[in-house]
Scaffold this active site. Structure first.
Site, PDB file in Angstrom:
ATOM      1  N   HIS A 339       0.630  -0.917  -0.027  1.00 60.47           N
ATOM      2  CA  HIS A 339       0.133  -0.438  -0.180  1.00 60.47           C
ATOM      3  C   HIS A 339       1.045   1.436   0.679  1.00 60.47           C
ATOM      4  CE1 HIS A 339      -3.050   2.865   1.997  1.00 60.47           C
ATOM      5  NE2 HIS A 339      -4.293   2.179   0.552  1.00 60.47           N
ATOM      6  N   ASP A 396      -7.672  -4.507  -0.242  1.00 65.54           N
ATOM      7  CA  ASP A 396      -8.585  -4.751  -1.364  1.00 65.54           C
ATOM      8  C   ASP A 396      -8.110  -6.732  -1.873  1.00 65.54           C
ATOM      9  OD1 ASP A 396      -9.212  -3.111  -2.456  1.00 65.54           O
ATOM     10  OD2 ASP A 396      -7.303  -2.206  -2.967  1.00 65.54           O
TER      11      ASP A 396
END
Length: 459
Positions: A339, A396
């Site tokens: 991320h 996700d």
């Protein structure tokens, strides 16, 4: 040179297509900036500093994303934290789950008004949402069914802009009016995406058309499941899982692309519908809202190529092939791992993983859950081993798997993200209008050399 025509294609269309093809090559050639110029002029590409942090362009009290500490200009990895109005998301989820309540409506209230509601205020707010869930008279027929779209995000964006025409006071930018519009949009997003999906399924996929009215006594998660399923049925665990997904996607600080788009467009003084439609357009991009779809595609590939899902060595071997650009889409990316801000952990992934296990037990998909868990663990170990990089699974990685277990069609993954994030967008719009009167206008340096205008006969 084109020598044949596709069925139903006229000669004029082929001629136009040929011209556009030639023009596109000219356009591409004349719109590529010399990459050396970005370093020469110290351009903050993507509004990022050289150390990867975001350029500070504003202030907010709505949400905060923490994933590292800056010491002497360097990023030091740290446990991920996400706060809404200063409240830790993990503490908030623990709170409403212990009380066996759904949490999304409470989160919406917190984001919009800046404080937690007491029991009576929350009930009043939920009542207003329930009354606003119905679309205006004629909206479903005229705005959705008459003009279906193969992409639900596109349909949602058009529905938002269409709602402007059904508003008797659309351009008033007082906080009171923006708040009214915001609550209406938060309430109606689930209905818009559910009907947009049903129209797409009917007109594009030739399935039966189901238009279920929203139920005002139900919360957002329950209404989504109620409206997208032909039989309206859902289990308690399913509704709780979707509610959690909505809670953890509702806000992610002012620097994410769609929230920033909301700030930029709102700073011009335009209407709420234009600002929120712009945010939806941002989220539609696969670099922002569609990452879980890439995870699902990758997982499908892994399942097909790793025969023994319990073999850690087989999983590691294939993941190394993916990293080495020898497998899957050959980008060298393990989707759902890593991320821009979170380093040691993504609190959203931690929360969703826990609920995913509960849902997998109910659905009889524990073997698949264990595969996800092993891929996560092995990927983290590989990055430490090969690249000496601390990394973690992001939200996700598990969200697509959760939606799949909920039997939610893939084309609704990003729209459901939007149905959650609209609360954060509306909060950012209100903050922008209330706090900052200036229009957002960053600078771009022109690096084109001067040229003389040439008469037609000299070109």
């Amino acid at each position: 040179m084109i020598t044949s025509l596709n069925e139903g294609t006229s000669k004029d269309e082929v001629f136009i297509e040929s011209i556009l093809s030639d023009l596109s090559k000219i356009a591409e050639k004349n719109n590529v900036i010399n990459p050396e110029f970005y370093k020469k002029y110290d351009v903050k590409r993507g509004l990022r500093n050289e150390n990867g942090t975001g350029v500070l362009v504003g202030l907010t009290e709505i949400g905060n994303v923490h994933g590292y500490i800056i010491e002497d200009g360097e990023r030091i990895p740290d446990k991920g934290k996400l706060t809404y109005r200063g409240i830790d998301i993990e503490a908030m989820v623990d709170g409403f789950q212990k009380e066996s309540r759904f949490g999304y409506e409470e989160v919406c209230y917190l984001l919009l008004f800046g404080e937690l509601p007491d029991k009576s205020k929350l009930e009043e707010f939920k009542y207003i949402l329930g009354e606003y869930r119905y679309l205006p008279d004629g909206f479903t027929e005229d705005m959705i069914l008459k003009f279906p779209s193969n992409n639900i995000m596109n349909k949602l964006q058009r529905s938002i802009l269409g709602a402007y025409s059904f508003d008797s006071n659309p351009d008033d930018t007082s906080i009171k009016n923006i708040l009214r519009q915001s609550v209406e949009l938060i309430a109606r997003f689930p209905t818009m995406i559910a009907y947009g999906y049903q129209a797409k399924a009917h007109y594009y996929n030739h399935q039966s058309l189901f238009i279920h009215s929203p139920r005002p006594e139900l919360g957002t998660a329950e209404n989504i499941l109620h409206m997208i399923r032909p039989d309206n049925y859902y289990s308690k665990t399913e509704a709780e899982t979707l509610d959690l997904a909505l809670v953890i996607h509702a806000e992610h600080g002012g620097g994410n692309n769609s929230a920033f788009a909301t700030h930029v467009v709102s700073s011009t003084g335009t209407d709420t519908y234009s600002a929120i439609a712009a945010a939806v357009g941002s989220l539609k991009g696969p670099k922002h809202g569609g990452a879980n779809i890439k995870v699902m595609e990758m997982m499908k590939d892994i399942k097909a190529n790793v025969k023994d899902w319990e073999s850690l060595s087989d999983i590691k071997e294939y993941l190394i092939k993916i990293l080495s650009r020898k497998a899957f889409d050959r980008t060298g990316l393990i989707y759902g791992i890593g991320h821009a801000i979170y380093t040691l952990s993504d609190p959203r992934a931690v929360l969703l993983k826990k609920k995913a296990l509960e849902l997998a037990e109910e659905k009889g998909r524990l073997e698949e859950f264990n595969l996800y868990k092993n891929i996560e663990d092995i990927s983290v170990a590989i990055f430490r081993e090969i690249r000496n990089t601390p990394i973690a699974a992001n939200v996700d990685f598990y969200s697509g798997f959760v939606y799949d277990m909920l039997n939610i069609p893939c084309e609704l993954y990003t729209p459901i993200f939007a149905a959650s994030r609209v609360a954060g967008w509306c909060a950012h719009r209100i903050e922008q209008v209330a706090s900052e009167p200036r229009i957002i206008r960053p600078a771009y340096r022109n690096v084109k050399d001067r040229e003389e205008y040439l008469p037609m006969k000299k070109r």
